[in-house]
Design an enzyme around this catalytic site. Sequence first.
Site, short mmCIF file in Angstrom:
data_model
loop_
_atom_site.label_atom_id
_atom_site.label_comp_id
_atom_site.label_asym_id
_atom_site.label_seq_id
_atom_site.Cartn_x
_atom_site.Cartn_y
_atom_site.Cartn_z
N LYS A 8 0.85 -1.19 0.00
CA LYS A 8 0.00 0.00 0.00
C LYS A 8 0.88 1.22 0.00
O LYS A 8 1.99 1.20 0.52
CB LYS A 8 -0.89 0.01 1.26
CG LYS A 8 -2.11 0.87 1.11
CD LYS A 8 -3.20 0.13 0.36
CE LYS A 8 -4.49 0.88 0.31
NZ LYS A 8 -5.60 -0.03 0.00
N1 GLU Z 1 -7.10 0.28 -3.09
C1 GLU Z 1 -7.94 -0.82 -3.38
C2 GLU Z 1 -8.03 -1.75 -2.19
O1 GLU Z 1 -7.91 -1.34 -1.06
C3 GLU Z 1 -7.55 -1.53 -4.67
C4 GLU Z 1 -6.20 -2.17 -4.69
C5 GLU Z 1 -5.78 -2.71 -6.05
O2 GLU Z 1 -6.60 -2.70 -6.97
O3 GLU Z 1 -4.62 -3.10 -6.17
O4 GLU Z 1 -8.32 -2.90 -2.30
#
Ligand code: GLU
Length: 476
Positions: free
Chosen positions: A107
Amino acid sequence: MLVSGEPSFRESVDLMFNRAAALMNLSPGLEQKIRVCNSTYTVRFGVRLRGKIETFTGYRSVHSEHMEPVKGGIRYAMSVNQDEVEALAALMTYKCALVETPFGGSKGGLCIDPRQWEEHELEMITRRFAYELIKRDLINPAQNVPAPDMGTGEREMAWIADQYARMNTTDINARACVTGKPPHAGGIQGRVEATGRGVQLALREFFRHPEDKAKAGLSGDLDGKRVIVQGLGNVGYHAAKFLSEEDGCKIIAIIERDGALSDPAGLRVEEVRQWISKEGTIKGYPDAAFTENGAALLEADCDILIPAAMEGVIHLGNAANISAPLIIEAANGPITFGADEILRGKGIVIIPDMYANAGGVTVSYFEWVKNLSHIRFGRMQRRAEEARSRLMVEELERLSNDQQLGWTLSPDFKERFLTGSDELALVRSGLDDTMRTAYQAMREVWHGRPDVEDLRVAAYIVAIDRVAKSYRSKGL
Ligand code: GLU
């Protein structure tokens, strides 16, 4: 937001992990290896804006590399900090394992209020942040693939993809370095709606199982169910829209940061969204009651509560007052560890974040595969599928005529049967299959083990077990 004395977001995720790990037979070493976050990179970079140098702080955290690339969004918010990014990266690991997207968890975040900057300024900031991550392989199609999160969307992903392409001019897979791009820049149909769509599909699957509904004291299908949505961002908006327009749910309240709207007859989600995007606030919307203290409506009577904004909104201070029998966590971490315990004590069923909002990363996976295969889904098969269906229809019509059976196919059937699947249809089908399969894996543990009381622990058990297997096969 948190009542003092509550653990941090990352600690909360770890405590939830521990509840599940206590019911598993992992060696303490492996348990610790899975729990901890592998690395967090912090960058402070300067950008010359409005005549002076502004310094920004950003993070990219990698929780687990048991599979690569690692995956997870990039968040733009003033509240971004290391603890939050690490918690979110950990949730990505478990989420990807649960829905079987072949990624580790990561993240990113940038401390910024995107509304304070003009578009061209945001582009400079994003490109500079991306540059810092790309040169350390923290954005790379084979190693680390970001996506949108709170405060970012298609536009930012397109800038990141372009920045990567400029720095890696001969990488044929450059577009796979990030997902959530606009369709004209290597994106995929259905990615923007994917997380909200996933929430809808999760609820549909939940409502297919009478025993599961009964645990929440609910019955019937989604039609007429009273829903409260907190946060009308990308996820909350799409979930509320689909549930009301396609499943007959009544959205009786929408909670936003500057207040809440309610209407027992059901709000028109599309109109509320239009109002917010035009006026910049939920205030003044003409066709509903307005409540200044929006958070109070989290406690209001309803059938389904959908926290779709951010972490920690249901905490020790309000958990005891929550009256919804079913909560689906469209946001990541909306319920603190302490609140989770209180809600469970009250018999409230919680469909956990790592499952409920996995639609986003699932369709990101499809986009990444599309980028690596360099071809749109359905391009080879669609017309062949249509030709076969046409053969069948023609043969049926011929038989009916020859044998004088008098059959006529209804025009609606004919049209639907004769339409081959385009990319959007395939994406939705893949997402539906993913949400159903993952739910079934979770519920098998939930119902199959007497020591597992809730879906969250079940989800963690499924996810941790898969991560553990992957580490073991690597010799750990
Ligand atoms: N930010 C989104 C999540 O928390 C999508 C992550 C992604 O598509 O890699 O799942």
